[in-house]
Write a protein that holds these residues in place. Structure first.
Motif, short mmCIF file in Angstrom:
data_model
loop_
_atom_site.label_atom_id
_atom_site.label_comp_id
_atom_site.label_asym_id
_atom_site.label_seq_id
_atom_site.Cartn_x
_atom_site.Cartn_y
_atom_site.Cartn_z
N ARG A 19 0.87 -1.18 0.00
CA ARG A 19 0.00 0.00 0.00
C ARG A 19 0.89 1.22 0.00
O ARG A 19 1.87 1.29 0.76
CB ARG A 19 -0.88 0.00 1.25
CG ARG A 19 -1.74 1.24 1.39
CD ARG A 19 -2.54 1.20 2.67
NE ARG A 19 -3.35 2.39 2.80
CZ ARG A 19 -3.84 2.83 3.94
NH1 ARG A 19 -3.61 2.17 5.06
NH2 ARG A 19 -4.56 3.93 3.97
N LEU A 20 0.56 2.19 -0.83
CA LEU A 20 1.29 3.46 -0.85
C LEU A 20 0.33 4.58 -1.18
O LEU A 20 -0.35 4.55 -2.21
CB LEU A 20 2.42 3.44 -1.89
CG LEU A 20 3.19 4.75 -2.07
CD1 LEU A 20 3.88 5.17 -0.78
CD2 LEU A 20 4.19 4.64 -3.20
N GLU A 21 0.24 5.54 -0.28
CA GLU A 21 -0.54 6.75 -0.50
C GLU A 21 0.39 7.93 -0.24
O GLU A 21 1.00 8.01 0.83
CB GLU A 21 -1.72 6.84 0.46
CG GLU A 21 -2.78 5.78 0.26
CD GLU A 21 -3.88 5.89 1.30
OE1 GLU A 21 -4.30 7.04 1.63
OE2 GLU A 21 -4.31 4.85 1.79
N VAL A 22 0.51 8.81 -1.21
CA VAL A 22 1.30 10.02 -1.06
C VAL A 22 0.34 11.19 -1.23
O VAL A 22 -0.25 11.37 -2.29
CB VAL A 22 2.44 10.09 -2.10
CG1 VAL A 22 3.21 11.39 -1.95
CG2 VAL A 22 3.37 8.89 -1.95
N VAL A 23 0.15 11.96 -0.14
CA VAL A 23 -0.83 13.04 -0.13
C VAL A 23 -0.12 14.38 0.00
O VAL A 23 0.67 14.59 0.92
CB VAL A 23 -1.82 12.86 1.05
CG1 VAL A 23 -2.85 13.97 1.07
CG2 VAL A 23 -2.48 11.49 0.98
#
Length: 86
Positions: A19-23
């Protein structure tokens, strides 16, 4: 290349995350001393990777900072939520 794409590419290459989320949270910080006007200064990363198994919170943060390398001086704020798969 935009900063978000750079961050995502480096983290994907280094950690092969589940999982990877870059906000980009730069808009929340507009006008304060760390805002360089680029709109790409404040980031929040949520990542799950097997590479973090058995590592302390500090070790995980150091791993991410190392993976981002020469990009780090261009980032004013980086909040990290890092985990190993359960």
């Amino acid at each position: 290349m935009q900063m978000q794409a750079i961050i995502e590419a480096r983290l994907n290459d280094a950690f092969a995350p589940d999982r990877l989320e870059v906000v980009n949270e730069s808009a929340k910080h507009g006008g304060h001393a760390g805002d360089d006007g680029s709109g790409e200064s404040h980031w929040h990363v949520v990542m799950t990777s097997g590479a973090f198994a058995g590592k302390s919170r500090l070790a995980r943060h150091r791993m991410v900072h190392a993976a981002l390398g020469d990009v780090m001086p261009r980032i004013h704020a980086l909040s990290l939520n890092l985990a190993a798969p359960s």
